[in-house]
Design a protein around this motif. Structure first.
Motif, mmCIF file in Angstrom:
data_model
loop_
_atom_site.group_PDB
_atom_site.id
_atom_site.type_symbol
_atom_site.label_atom_id
_atom_site.label_comp_id
_atom_site.label_asym_id
_atom_site.label_seq_id
_atom_site.Cartn_x
_atom_site.Cartn_y
_atom_site.Cartn_z
ATOM 1 N N SER A 77 0.823 -1.207 0.000
ATOM 2 C CA SER A 77 0.000 0.000 0.000
ATOM 3 C C SER A 77 0.859 1.260 0.000
ATOM 4 O O SER A 77 0.563 2.208 -0.733
ATOM 5 N N GLU A 81 0.683 3.888 -2.994
ATOM 6 C CA GLU A 81 0.257 5.241 -2.637
ATOM 7 C C GLU A 81 1.327 6.262 -3.004
ATOM 8 O O GLU A 81 0.998 7.362 -3.491
ATOM 9 N N LEU A 160 -6.442 -3.485 0.004
ATOM 10 C CA LEU A 160 -5.365 -2.717 -0.621
ATOM 11 C C LEU A 160 -5.932 -1.603 -1.496
ATOM 12 O O LEU A 160 -5.491 -0.448 -1.409
ATOM 13 N N ASP A 163 -7.528 1.129 0.685
ATOM 14 C CA ASP A 163 -6.506 1.908 1.387
ATOM 15 C C ASP A 163 -5.774 2.848 0.441
ATOM 16 O O ASP A 163 -5.536 4.011 0.770
ATOM 17 N N VAL A 164 -5.435 2.358 -0.734
ATOM 18 C CA VAL A 164 -4.750 3.212 -1.719
ATOM 19 C C VAL A 164 -5.670 4.350 -2.151
ATOM 20 O O VAL A 164 -5.243 5.505 -2.277
#
Length: 181
Positions: A77, A81, A160, A163-164
């Motif tokens: 992540s 990101e 994932l 969250d990204v």
């Protein structure tokens, strides 16, 4: 047995802290029992100490699998990101019409409370009525809905992606600020 150097002659035994019951105890080997350090009255043996219960966890394979999955998810992540955040920042740094509005719009996922974003992703990834499955079925990429959060591999992918989506705008904001120095 106990360390002989830890014997307390004043207590006539060994001091024991019972963390679970927040009690000070003394173990007296002569009687083989526990006593209250405050009153000297007999006391029940200490409960399993939660302070040191983690020791058993370190021998469990499930613990180490969970650690590996957590570290893998964290590294993946952060890498995604960072790459996406810098790319968005480079795009937003270019002069263009509506740049201020676009910069504000990019921050929306980051501004949404986490619990709201989680529920949003839960609805979008639902196997019965989720928009992600509807789009994939509409494009002919899958024959039927996928239960994204029901299988371990797919649920990690869903976590994932969510969250990204949530954190990339923050990284973009930081990178954009650095580009404008």
């Amino acid at each position: 047995g106990p360390d002989p150097a830890a014997y307390d002659a004043g207590l006539h035994g060994y001091y024991v802290l019972d963390v679970a019951r927040d009690a000070d105890l003394v173990w007296r080997p002569q009687s083989g029992g526990y006593f209250s350090a405050d009153t000297g009255q007999p006391a029940p043996a200490p409960a399993e100490s939660t302070l040191f219960a983690w020791r058993g966890v370190l021998t469990q394979p499930a613990w180490w699998r969970a650690v590996a999955v957590t570290l893998g998810l964290a590294f993946a992540s952060v890498a995604l990101e960072t790459v996406l955040g810098v790319a968005v920042a480079l795009f937003l740094a270019r002069p263009m019409r509506g740049r201020a509005l676009l910069r504000a719009a990019v921050l929306v996922p980051w501004a949404i409370p986490t619990v709201v974003g989680a529920q949003l992703w839960n609805w979008m990834l639902n196997d019965q009525y989720g928009v992600v499955n509807a789009m994939l079925i509409g494009l002919g990429l899958i024959p039927r809905g996928i239960a994204w959060t029901a299988e371990p591999g797919l649920s990690l992918l869903a976590i994932l992606v969510a969250d990204v989506w949530k954190t990339t705008p923050f990284i973009a904001l930081l990178a954009l600020a650095a580009l404008q120095l």
